[in-house]
Design a protein around this motif. Sequence first.
Motif, PDB file in Angstrom:
ATOM      1  N   THR A   5       0.740  -1.190   0.148  1.00 20.53           N
ATOM      2  CA  THR A   5       0.006  -0.093  -0.041  1.00 20.53           C
ATOM      3  C   THR A   5       0.759   1.263  -0.152  1.00 20.53           C
ATOM      4  O   THR A   5       0.556   2.216  -0.681  1.00 20.53           O
ATOM      5  N   ILE A   6       2.197   1.165   0.773  1.00 23.51           N
ATOM      6  CA  ILE A   6       2.784   2.496   0.887  1.00 23.51           C
ATOM      7  C   ILE A   6       3.662   2.432  -0.164  1.00 23.51           C
ATOM      8  O   ILE A   6       4.655   3.590  -0.156  1.00 23.51           O
ATOM      9  N   ARG A   7       4.023   1.598  -1.275  1.00 20.77           N
ATOM     10  CA  ARG A   7       4.711   1.702  -2.099  1.00 20.77           C
ATOM     11  C   ARG A   7       4.661   3.040  -3.155  1.00 20.77           C
ATOM     12  O   ARG A   7       3.628   2.988  -3.338  1.00 20.77           O
ATOM     13  N   LEU A   8       5.772   3.598  -3.310  1.00 25.32           N
ATOM     14  CA  LEU A   8       5.703   4.537  -4.336  1.00 25.32           C
ATOM     15  C   LEU A   8       6.350   4.192  -5.761  1.00 25.32           C
ATOM     16  O   LEU A   8       7.689   4.172  -5.680  1.00 25.32           O
ATOM     17  N   PRO A   9       5.637   3.978  -6.778  1.00 27.43           N
ATOM     18  CA  PRO A   9       6.418   3.474  -8.111  1.00 27.43           C
ATOM     19  C   PRO A   9       7.260   4.674  -8.411  1.00 27.43           C
ATOM     20  O   PRO A   9       7.167   5.750  -8.537  1.00 27.43           O
ATOM     21  N   GLY A  10       8.405   4.021  -8.823  1.00 26.68           N
ATOM     22  CA  GLY A  10       9.485   4.941  -9.379  1.00 26.68           C
ATOM     23  C   GLY A  10      10.237   5.545  -8.275  1.00 26.68           C
ATOM     24  O   GLY A  10      11.204   6.501  -8.623  1.00 26.68           O
ATOM     25  N   ASN A  11       9.917   5.500  -6.817  1.00 28.84           N
ATOM     26  CA  ASN A  11      10.791   6.328  -6.084  1.00 28.84           C
ATOM     27  C   ASN A  11      11.087   5.164  -4.684  1.00 28.84           C
ATOM     28  O   ASN A  11      10.635   4.204  -4.546  1.00 28.84           O
ATOM     29  N   SER A  12      12.026   5.501  -3.898  1.00 25.75           N
ATOM     30  CA  SER A  12      12.611   4.621  -3.145  1.00 25.75           C
ATOM     31  C   SER A  12      12.404   5.287  -1.637  1.00 25.75           C
ATOM     32  O   SER A  12      12.480   6.514  -1.672  1.00 25.75           O
TER      33      SER A  12
END
Length: 420
Positions: A5-12
């Motif tokens: 849920t907290i994953r940010l596509p393209g960002n770490s």
Amino acid sequence: MFLETIRLPGNSQLVWADAVCIDQQNLGERDQQVKLMGSIYSQAQMVLIWLGPNDHEDTERARALIDHMTTYRMRDQETPPTLQEARDYFTMIERPLWNAFAGILRRPWFERVWVIQEAANASKGLFIVGDQTFLLDEFYLAADTLLHYHLGGLLQFEGPIQGPESLVCMNHIKRHILTESEHELLGALILTRPFNATNPKDKLFGILGLIHDGSVPGLQVDNSMSVTQIYQNISLYFLFSVGSLRILSSVCTVPQNHPIQTPSWVPNWSFKGEGGSYTRNKHYYRATRNTKPEIWASSADNNLVLKGNFVDKVNRFSLFQNLTPPTLTAEDGNIDFAGPLILQKAQRINQYYVLALGNTDGLSEISSGAYDNFLRTLICNRTMEGIEPTPAFIARVQSFVQNTQSLLLLDDWTEWYRYL
């Protein structure tokens, strides 16, 4: 699911999750990491609290209710409403909004002892519910609104909910926890007693992150000990290292079939039965001033011996009358949630009268000075902030006591609100 849920596509982003980053099966590692968790949560840029998936419409309804509360409290600061005006306003809000918020507050998160240090230590917290987020401070404000205007019953339409009380407890610990280590630990143990722990040892270890650097000098406990030994060592720490008897005020009667048993002078923190504690007061008083207790403990038979002075004895006590809860329905308007609460307070005050005077008829014969002392005794001469009450505060206590006594004599419970 939380990490997805907290994953940010393209960002770490750097995330620390206790369930992943601590080997839960390694007792040595757990003991070491528990001492660090307070600093981890307090130094985090954001503490994310996953409450699980949720229906989108229900989440939107909960958001709408919280926005109602936030707006009303801002208006409250400019022009404070009467209690009845506030209740009239909030009881007009649609039932689906209350049900949606109640559904969130019934989540198991609000009943777990481990989460307290997350919320209390967080400089900024964020609840994640399905696809919606809420600031932790918004939940604090909502819980305070429920308490401030006595609206808890609107949430409990389908049964009791611990969520609001848990939030008030967390916010109190965050803002008002006492600074002395003795008071910090004992205060935290008392405040968090209603919370659940899968492992009863965590009733202590789950709150150590609230105490200084996670350790208390002189307190000998670790995860290799039995639950009973940990609880007993807590008592021994207060009795001998601190030289205080206050821990004995948290002793309670535990059923014989309870899985964990302790000596009679050791509070059983795994048991949270209603009415079991001899005192549930969260503040601390020293009637003996700075005198040191004379005390002995026997390791052979787990007996505790105290030296004291005989003051008096209680010959008998009884209830003045037996009260039964009123029968109220939704058609009764905003009294549908207050009857049981008022009844509980009325019964409690009535018991105070009987124990102090033996007969409530004697109230009219008490001098004003004696009555003032009586009221101060009821509240241990301390406000909820732990300071000595002013005469104006005692006057408010007197008003509450008199109004509650009047409730005992009401034939029609629908008239209760005239006395509040």
